[in-house]
Write an enzyme that holds these catalytic residues in place. Structure first.
Site, PDB file in Angstrom:
ATOM      1  CB  ALA A   3      -4.211  11.295   1.250  1.00  0.00           C
ATOM      2  N   GLY A  23      -0.548  11.805   5.191  1.00  0.00           N
ATOM      3  CA  GLY A  23      -1.445  12.454   5.728  1.00  0.00           C
ATOM      4  C   GLY A  23      -2.083  11.909   7.317  1.00  0.00           C
ATOM      5  CD  GLU A  35       2.436  14.054   2.298  1.00  0.00           C
ATOM      6  OE1 GLU A  35       3.892  13.852   2.538  1.00  0.00           O
ATOM      7  OE2 GLU A  35       1.573  14.223   3.253  1.00  0.00           O
TER       8      GLU A  35
HETATM    9  C1  3H9 Z   1      -0.816  12.546   1.637  1.00  0.00           C
HETATM   10  O1  3H9 Z   1      -1.028  11.744   2.621  1.00  0.00           O
HETATM   11  C2  3H9 Z   1      -1.457  13.612   0.935  1.00  0.00           C
HETATM   12  C3  3H9 Z   1      -1.622  14.816   2.403  1.00  0.00           C
HETATM   13  O2  3H9 Z   1      -0.666  15.237   2.673  1.00  0.00           O
HETATM   14  C4  3H9 Z   1      -3.013  15.877   1.079  1.00  0.00           C
HETATM   15  C5  3H9 Z   1      -4.120  15.129   1.348  1.00  0.00           C
HETATM   16  C6  3H9 Z   1      -5.358  16.488   1.670  1.00  0.00           C
HETATM   17  N1  3H9 Z   1      -3.422   5.282  -0.857  1.00  0.00           N
HETATM   18  O3  3H9 Z   1       4.023  -0.437  -0.873  1.00  0.00           O
HETATM   19  P1  3H9 Z   1       3.115  -2.101  -0.377  1.00  0.00           P
HETATM   20  C7  3H9 Z   1      -1.508   0.525  -1.132  1.00  0.00           C
HETATM   21  S1  3H9 Z   1      -0.069  11.454   0.032  1.00  0.00           S
HETATM   22  C8  3H9 Z   1      -3.308   3.744  -1.934  1.00  0.00           C
HETATM   23  O4  3H9 Z   1       2.769  -2.886  -0.597  1.00  0.00           O
HETATM   24  P2  3H9 Z   1       4.360  -1.737   2.391  1.00  0.00           P
HETATM   25  C9  3H9 Z   1       0.051  -0.418  -1.985  1.00  0.00           C
HETATM   26  O5  3H9 Z   1      -0.856   0.961  -4.050  1.00  0.00           O
HETATM   27  C10 3H9 Z   1       0.120  10.076   0.494  1.00  0.00           C
HETATM   28  N2  3H9 Z   1      -3.173   2.755  -1.513  1.00  0.00           N
HETATM   29  O6  3H9 Z   1       3.110  -2.210   1.541  1.00  0.00           O
HETATM   30  C11 3H9 Z   1      -0.418  -1.529  -2.256  1.00  0.00           C
HETATM   31  O7  3H9 Z   1      -1.653  -1.441  -2.618  1.00  0.00           O
HETATM   32  P3  3H9 Z   1      -1.109  -3.148  -3.967  1.00  0.00           P
HETATM   33  C12 3H9 Z   1       1.109   9.586   1.413  1.00  0.00           C
HETATM   34  C13 3H9 Z   1      -1.526   2.879  -1.180  1.00  0.00           C
HETATM   35  O8  3H9 Z   1       4.025  -2.339   3.483  1.00  0.00           O
HETATM   36  C14 3H9 Z   1      -1.189  -2.213  -0.756  1.00  0.00           C
HETATM   37  O9  3H9 Z   1      -1.872  -0.593  -0.198  1.00  0.00           O
HETATM   38  N3  3H9 Z   1       1.720   9.012   2.076  1.00  0.00           N
HETATM   39  C15 3H9 Z   1      -1.186   4.044  -0.297  1.00  0.00           C
HETATM   40  O10 3H9 Z   1       5.526  -2.042   1.174  1.00  0.00           O
HETATM   41  C16 3H9 Z   1       0.133  -1.847   0.422  1.00  0.00           C
HETATM   42  O11 3H9 Z   1       1.489  -0.877  -0.195  1.00  0.00           O
HETATM   43  C17 3H9 Z   1       3.100   7.799   1.000  1.00  0.00           C
HETATM   44  O12 3H9 Z   1       2.893   8.726   0.235  1.00  0.00           O
HETATM   45  C18 3H9 Z   1      -2.002   5.352  -0.338  1.00  0.00           C
HETATM   46  N4  3H9 Z   1      -1.676   5.932   0.705  1.00  0.00           N
HETATM   47  O13 3H9 Z   1       4.615  -0.322   2.353  1.00  0.00           O
HETATM   48  C19 3H9 Z   1       3.321   6.523   1.640  1.00  0.00           C
HETATM   49  N5  3H9 Z   1       0.231   3.501   0.451  1.00  0.00           N
HETATM   50  O14 3H9 Z   1      -1.590  -4.582  -2.450  1.00  0.00           O
HETATM   51  C20 3H9 Z   1       3.430   5.303   0.490  1.00  0.00           C
HETATM   52  C21 3H9 Z   1      -0.111   2.395   0.035  1.00  0.00           C
HETATM   53  O15 3H9 Z   1      -2.857  -3.296  -4.492  1.00  0.00           O
HETATM   54  N6  3H9 Z   1       3.161   4.155   0.869  1.00  0.00           N
HETATM   55  N7  3H9 Z   1      -0.849   1.396  -0.733  1.00  0.00           N
HETATM   56  O16 3H9 Z   1       0.245  -3.560  -4.831  1.00  0.00           O
HETATM   57  C22 3H9 Z   1       4.241   3.529   1.074  1.00  0.00           C
HETATM   58  O17 3H9 Z   1       4.976   4.369   1.108  1.00  0.00           O
HETATM   59  C23 3H9 Z   1       4.632   1.807   1.810  1.00  0.00           C
HETATM   60  O18 3H9 Z   1       3.024   1.747   1.193  1.00  0.00           O
HETATM   61  C24 3H9 Z   1       4.057   2.085   3.359  1.00  0.00           C
HETATM   62  C25 3H9 Z   1       3.797   0.311   3.165  1.00  0.00           C
HETATM   63  C26 3H9 Z   1       6.031   2.402   3.302  1.00  0.00           C
HETATM   64  C27 3H9 Z   1       3.533   2.523   3.647  1.00  0.00           C
END
Ligand code: 3H9
Length: 691
Positions: A65, A104, A127
């Protein structure tokens, strides 16, 4: 193919390939959700399409999400409804996963009828780390496919798992070669369509959740086993309750239960704090005057001076990252002892199954030990980790100036000394920087990168990159006594010491801080670190509580006694000896005895830290308030669900913090004198977040 939309649609024979195109991480924001819905409905309605492949464009399938949408009114279809819609499609829908399928993103894949992934892909439901739970059916679908035990690990643990492991759990149906995911997934989809296999909807599966019905005690056993790491957090318990519900309730009711829990968490304070921390961590990499395009210097070989606890721990970080390290000591015995500790650490990790035995040798093989400083002449980065003595450090740096190759980065691991004074011992102050690791240096994630007045931009860029390469969260700070973290700690320590002289028991101070959510209070922490750091019999003045404790050989856990008494298993009990010592010192200093409520203990320990933070910001020693929060979360165990000291203070309201500081200033003087920045923000009704 239409590239401008968040989902591009193309056709391979009878298979519609829908590619998510929302860089950088295919976060499932409203535009992407609507795009998927429209594309899925078109493909479903098209009689020429026999199967559908959902694949991520760019670096990954999807990071889940869009976190920035939480707390805002929803626009377009919600994720849970979209996923129910996908699951209900009457043709096989295959998720093709590379990079990450998280949150998500994985829930989307679980709503598809099949999942194909490349071996390097990672899947998970993280999450819980954002203070929420998988709220698009993840808590209901995952247990139905991997069983409740594994679902507990994945959902409550929050750590992603590799595709191979996921395949072994039955979560992934087929592994594809790295370079041909799309073709492999299309062939897979064609095959299942041609075979007319019944569509497998995870919602219909009952076999795996039987485990949770037959053995309902497994949930309580999990709660007990994990009580320590879940302490204080709300989300883990809600996750467990949802998985329990998955085993107990029909699917739709389980979904409704999950939704209710999700909505409570997402609107709560803990999740707001944890989401803030997620973005704050990523902010630390952004340095206004050192753009991301700044070319970094190559770092292929590292030198470390000092093989003590810090030097050894620092070396392990680089060895773990596959970088050769040369470690220097002045005496053979010290070198052997240091090397022995590194080896033992690796062997213990291997024994616990967290490192392959052959990797112990690979890592040790990257390590060269020497008594000769000249051996560092071809290192790209040299880190000094000797005692905190300016004269010794300056002598080392002046030698390094002669020895190190041009362009080498010369770093000090000092935890409070002036980097500029150290740099002045060299003819190349632009190459000098502080790299303050936290003990144990191979474990703690924080790295304070200390920029001197003359440190050059590419050296800063390199240090920040090196930090990331070795898995640290690097935060750039400026030169001042104790930098950011220890400068704040000193405030808390001073007040904690004053409180005990007023008659508050050390264990009561510790209890209040522990209950607030830190792993331990100031006195338990002093006992763990050793009370004799910086104390010696020769210079002892028998003035402070610490002096008297050390005189009696109560030097902390290692001597079986400090503020507390310790048994053989290092269990602590309050000590009457300590109480007597404190009473003696208080009487000598004429400190009036007065009780303090838990609230006062908390305020007096933590508000001066917040006040100091404001001074740190005013002096420009940290770039932004959130960087300070990241320092305290990752270096000192500040509970992440409170979002760091600055975020916490904003939550209380700076007017209130100011009012309390003024009240304490009237009683205790300058230590509580509010900083001008804090006064200004409070007067304007603002918080640190508004800076
Ligand atoms: C969810 O899914 C809820 C659902 O169950 C239910 C819904 C109803 N959203 O980390 P990076 C941005 S909750 C918005 O540097 P990497 C991040 O801020 C979600 N933005 O890259 C960054 O922005 P900026 C559950 C996001 O390669 C840019 O993208 N998921 C999101 O080092 C690059 O990210 C998680 O908790 C997001 N979901 O790592 C996963 N994700 O460039 C969260 C990233 O402006 N994400 N951004 O600073 C991560 O753990 C890492 O981003 C990931 C990539 C491992 C995917």
């Amino acid at each position: 193919m239409t590239d401008a939309t968040p989902v591009s649609e193309s056709r391979e024979g009878a298979v519609a390939v829908l590619t998510l195109q929302s860089p950088p991480v295919n976060a499932l924001g409203s535009a992407l959700r609507e795009g998927i819905r429209a594309a899925i409905e078109r493909a479903e309605a098209d009689p020429a399409v026999k199967a559908i492949v959902l694949i991520g464009g760019g670096r990954m399938f999807s990071a889940g999400a869009d976190i920035t949408e939480f707390g805002k009114p929803q626009s377009g279809i919600g994720l849970p409804d979209l996923l129910n819609r996908i699951e209900a499609v009457g043709k096989p829908v295959v998720a093709a996963i590379h990079g990450n399928a998280l949150g998500g993103g994985l829930e989307t894949a679980l709503a598809c009828h099949y999942r194909v992934a490349v071996p390097s892909a990672k899947v998970g439901l993280p999450e819980v780390k954002l203070g929420i739970l998988p709220g698009a059916g993840g808590t209901q679908r995952l247990p139905r496919i991997v069983g409740p035990r594994k679902a507990l690990e994945v959902i409550v643990g929050g750590a992603p798992i590799g595709a191979k492991q996921a395949a072994a759990m039955g979560l992934i149906d087929d592994l594809a070669p790295e370079e041909s995911l799309r073709a492999h997934a299309v062939a897979f989809a064609e095959r299942v369509a041609a075979e007319g296999r019944p569509l497998t909807k995870i919602r219909d599966r009952e076999d795996r959740i039987a485990e949770g019905r037959d053995d309902p005690g497994l949930f309580d056993a999990f709660r007990t086993e994990n009580a320590r790491r879940m302490r204080g957090f709300e989300a883990p318990e809600a996750c467990i309750a949802c998985i329990e519900a998955a085993c107990r309730l029909p699917f739709e009711q389980g979904l409704a239960f999950e939704r209710e829990q999700f909505l409570t968490l997402v609107s709560g304070e803990q999740s707001a704090a944890q989401r803030y921390v997620f973005f704050a961590e990523r902010q630390t990499a952004k340095i206004p005057d050192v753009p991301e395009t700044t070319p970094a210097r190559p770092v292929a070989k590292v030198g470390i001076i000092g093989a003590g606890t810090m030097g050894g721990g620092i070396a392990m970080n680089f060895l773990n990252a596959g970088l050769p390290v040369t470690i220097v000591e002045t005496k053979r015995e010290a070198l052997d002892r240091g090397l022995g500790t590194i080896r033992t650490n690796y062997e213990n990790t291997a024994r616990k199954g967290r490192l392959r035995p052959e990797d112990v040798e690979t890592r040790m093989g990257l390590l060269t030990d020497t008594l000769d400083l000249d051996a560092l002449k071809d290192c790209d980065l040299i880190i000094e980790a000797v005692f905190e003595d300016m004269a010794i450090k300056q002598e080392i740096f002046s030698k390094l100036d002669r020895i190190a190759k041009p362009g080498a980065i010369l770093a000090s691991n000092t935890s409070y000394l002036d980097i500029d004074a150290i740099a002045a011992a060299t003819g190349r102050p632009g190459d000098v920087i502080g790299l303050h690791f936290f003990s144990p240096a191979n474990v703690m994630r924080l790295l304070e990168v200390v920029r001197g007045a003359r440190t050059s931009q590419d050296v800063i860029a390199t240090a920040m990159q090196v930090g990331r390469r070795i898995g640290k969260i690097a935060v750039l700070v400026g030169v001042c006594h104790g930098f950011v973290g220890n400068r704040m700690l000193a405030q808390r320590q001073r007040e904690a010491n004053r409180l005990i002289l007023e008659g508050v028991k050390p264990w009561d101070v510790d209890r209040v801080i522990h209950d607030f959510g830190l792993p331990m209070g100031p006195f338990a922490m002093s006992d763990l670190a050793g009370l004799d750091i910086g104390w010696s019999r020769e210079t002892n003045r028998s003035e402070t509580v610490r002096d008297l404790l050390c005189e009696q050989d109560r030097r902390g856990q290692k001597t079986g006694a400090g503020f507390y008494d310790y048994d053989a298993k290092r269990n602590a009990t309050p000590s009457p000896v300590t109480e007597e010592i404190i009473a003696t010192v208080a009487a000598r200093q004429g400190v009036a005895q007065k009780p303090a409520s838990d609230q006062e203990i908390l305020e007096r320990c933590l508000y001066p830290m917040v006040n100091e933070d404001a001074k740190i910001l005013e002096e420009g020693k940290a770039i932004r308030a959130s960087d300070i929060d990241i320092v305290w979360i990752n270096g000192y165990g500040w509970p992440v669900y409170r979002g760091g000291p600055m975020f916490w203070a904003d939550g209380i309201g700076l007017r209130r913090v100011l009012e309390r500081l003024r009240a304490y200033e009237a009683l205790y003087g300058d230590a509580f004198k509010p900083s001008p920045l804090l006064e200004r923000l409070a007067a304007d009704g603002k918080g640190f977040k508004d800076l």
